[in-house]
Design a protein around this motif. Structure first.
Motif, PDB file in Angstrom:
ATOM      1  N   ALA A  26       0.832  -1.204   0.000  1.00 44.16           N
ATOM      2  CA  ALA A  26       0.000   0.000   0.000  1.00 44.16           C
ATOM      3  C   ALA A  26       0.863   1.249   0.000  1.00 44.16           C
ATOM      4  O   ALA A  26       0.570   2.227  -0.715  1.00 44.16           O
ATOM      5  CB  ALA A  26      -0.935  -0.001   1.202  1.00 44.16           C
ATOM      6  N   SER A  27       1.948   1.234   0.771  1.00 42.47           N
ATOM      7  CA  SER A  27       2.856   2.389   0.790  1.00 42.47           C
ATOM      8  C   SER A  27       3.580   2.547  -0.536  1.00 42.47           C
ATOM      9  O   SER A  27       4.021   3.651  -0.886  1.00 42.47           O
ATOM     10  CB  SER A  27       3.866   2.262   1.944  1.00 42.47           C
ATOM     11  OG  SER A  27       4.854   1.294   1.655  1.00 42.47           O
ATOM     12  N   ALA A  43      -8.715  -8.103   9.820  1.00 44.74           N
ATOM     13  CA  ALA A  43      -8.653  -7.715   8.410  1.00 44.74           C
ATOM     14  C   ALA A  43      -9.140  -6.278   8.216  1.00 44.74           C
ATOM     15  O   ALA A  43      -8.507  -5.485   7.498  1.00 44.74           O
ATOM     16  CB  ALA A  43      -9.484  -8.680   7.567  1.00 44.74           C
ATOM     17  N   ASP A  44     -10.244  -5.943   8.857  1.00 43.79           N
ATOM     18  CA  ASP A  44     -10.769  -4.581   8.752  1.00 43.79           C
ATOM     19  C   ASP A  44      -9.803  -3.561   9.342  1.00 43.79           C
ATOM     20  O   ASP A  44      -9.713  -2.423   8.864  1.00 43.79           O
ATOM     21  CB  ASP A  44     -12.120  -4.484   9.465  1.00 43.79           C
ATOM     22  CG  ASP A  44     -13.246  -5.179   8.701  1.00 43.79           C
ATOM     23  OD1 ASP A  44     -13.050  -5.474   7.509  1.00 43.79           O
ATOM     24  OD2 ASP A  44     -14.305  -5.409   9.298  1.00 43.79           O
ATOM     25  N   ALA A  45      -9.065  -3.966  10.374  1.00 41.74           N
ATOM     26  CA  ALA A  45      -8.085  -3.062  10.984  1.00 41.74           C
ATOM     27  C   ALA A  45      -6.946  -2.754  10.013  1.00 41.74           C
ATOM     28  O   ALA A  45      -6.444  -1.627   9.972  1.00 41.74           O
ATOM     29  CB  ALA A  45      -7.533  -3.674  12.264  1.00 41.74           C
ATOM     30  N   VAL A  46      -6.533  -3.746   9.228  1.00 41.10           N
ATOM     31  CA  VAL A  46      -5.492  -3.516   8.225  1.00 41.10           C
ATOM     32  C   VAL A  46      -6.007  -2.561   7.151  1.00 41.10           C
ATOM     33  O   VAL A  46      -5.314  -1.622   6.742  1.00 41.10           O
ATOM     34  CB  VAL A  46      -5.025  -4.840   7.589  1.00 41.10           C
ATOM     35  CG1 VAL A  46      -3.926  -4.572   6.554  1.00 41.10           C
ATOM     36  CG2 VAL A  46      -4.520  -5.806   8.647  1.00 41.10           C
ATOM     37  N   ILE A  51      -6.151   2.910   4.679  1.00 39.88           N
ATOM     38  CA  ILE A  51      -6.963   4.054   4.274  1.00 39.88           C
ATOM     39  C   ILE A  51      -6.565   5.304   5.048  1.00 39.88           C
ATOM     40  O   ILE A  51      -6.497   6.405   4.497  1.00 39.88           O
ATOM     41  CB  ILE A  51      -8.462   3.732   4.456  1.00 39.88           C
ATOM     42  CG1 ILE A  51      -8.890   2.657   3.442  1.00 39.88           C
ATOM     43  CG2 ILE A  51      -9.319   4.996   4.302  1.00 39.88           C
ATOM     44  CD1 ILE A  51     -10.312   2.154   3.634  1.00 39.88           C
ATOM     45  N   ALA A  52      -6.260   5.134   6.339  1.00 34.99           N
ATOM     46  CA  ALA A  52      -5.853   6.275   7.167  1.00 34.99           C
ATOM     47  C   ALA A  52      -4.570   6.918   6.663  1.00 34.99           C
ATOM     48  O   ALA A  52      -4.332   8.113   6.877  1.00 34.99           O
ATOM     49  CB  ALA A  52      -5.679   5.824   8.616  1.00 34.99           C
ATOM     50  N   ALA A  59     -11.171  -5.702   2.214  1.00 37.40           N
ATOM     51  CA  ALA A  59     -10.977  -7.008   2.835  1.00 37.40           C
ATOM     52  C   ALA A  59     -11.949  -8.002   2.216  1.00 37.40           C
ATOM     53  O   ALA A  59     -13.134  -7.692   2.031  1.00 37.40           O
ATOM     54  CB  ALA A  59     -11.187  -6.936   4.342  1.00 37.40           C
ATOM     55  N   ILE A  60     -11.457  -9.196   1.891  1.00 37.91           N
ATOM     56  CA  ILE A  60     -12.291 -10.222   1.266  1.00 37.91           C
ATOM     57  C   ILE A  60     -12.082 -11.543   1.994  1.00 37.91           C
ATOM     58  O   ILE A  60     -10.962 -12.055   2.057  1.00 37.91           O
ATOM     59  CB  ILE A  60     -11.958 -10.395  -0.226  1.00 37.91           C
ATOM     60  CG1 ILE A  60     -12.092  -9.063  -0.969  1.00 37.91           C
ATOM     61  CG2 ILE A  60     -12.868 -11.452  -0.858  1.00 37.91           C
ATOM     62  CD1 ILE A  60     -11.568  -9.082  -2.380  1.00 37.91           C
TER      63      ILE A  60
END
Length: 245
Positions: A26-27, A43-46, A51-52, A59-60
């Motif tokens: 992502a970076s 997964a949602d935390a990642v 996004i932050a 997430a899937i």
């Protein structure tokens, strides 16, 4: 969804090495699909962390050993991002058991996730990726050590390395690279599980650099292989282990 210039799938990305790979890609500017088997909160935390930081992620949920789940993973990514450029097959399990008849079920579990799961993800990546695509599978440096208790795990990861070499040849002429990254001892939940403090300290001292690897060490290697500078590396097993083997 913002304009996507490159996109990647990372399986098993809700924690550990997979999480760090997802954050690193992502970076690097990839929109990232976080593949996970069960822990939606992680997964949602990642996804939220990416996004932050200004990135794009989804997430899937799915089981990499299930044909329909793998197909859904890839179709969902294409629907969300409109493209797919890199696939990192990281999902895996490890149980430390000796080679005994009583442990055949543990062997079956690892073969199903580590071999069948990698096979299906690599096969779908080969089907979907276009010119310039990158595929990376996670192996292990413990293959070279033949350490007691690692037999079923080593068997599964040896198969992963074989799949990588064969697929690279099957994709001849398509400008798609297929490589493996083989970590040494890395400070993750998967590594610590089932080990005593004494075993952990012994393994940490084995590499000449005398420390456990960190998930970012592995993520950096994956970043190189899927990035612009890794295009001439193909059908290789990159042992990222501080000299462990």
């Amino acid at each position: 969804m913002k304009n996507i210039s490159k996109a990647a799938i990372v399986t098993g990305a809700s924690r550990g090495i997979g999480r760090e790979i997802a954050l690193r890609l992502a970076s690097d500017g990839f929109a990232v699909a976080i593949g996970y088997a069960s822990n939606q909160v992680q997964a949602d935390a990642v996804v939220a962390e990416i996004i932050a930081k200004g990135g794009t992620a989804i997430a899937i949920k799915g089981n990499v050993a299930d044909v329909d789940d793998v197909s859904k993973l890839f179709s969902s990514v294409q629907d969300a991002f409109g493209r797919l450029d890199a696939v990192v097959s990281n999902a895996g399990i490890m149980s430390l058991v000796p080679i005994k008849v009583d442990n055949a079920e543990k062997l079956d579990q690892m073969l199903r996730t580590n071999v069948r799961g990698t096979f299906l993800v690599l096969a779908k990546a080969a089907e979907v990726l276009g010119d310039g695509g990158r595929i990376v599978a996670l192996s292990t440096s413990v293959i070279a050590k033949a350490t007691p208790g690692y037999g079923p795990y080593i068997a599964s990861k040896s198969a992963v390395e074989s799949l990588v070499h064969v697929l690279a040849n099957e994709l001849r002429g398509r400008n798609i690279t297929v490589n493996a990254v083989a970590p040494g001892p890395v400070a993750t939940e998967l590594f610590f599980n089932g080990k005593t403090e004494e075993q952990i300290m012994m393994l940490a001292k084995m590499p000449p650099m005398e420390r456990l690897g960190q998930p970012l060490d592995i993520a950096n290697a994956v970043s190189f292989l899927v990035g612009k500078d890794g295009g001439w590396v193909n059908s290789q097993v990159v042992r990222v282990n501080g000299g462990f083997a």
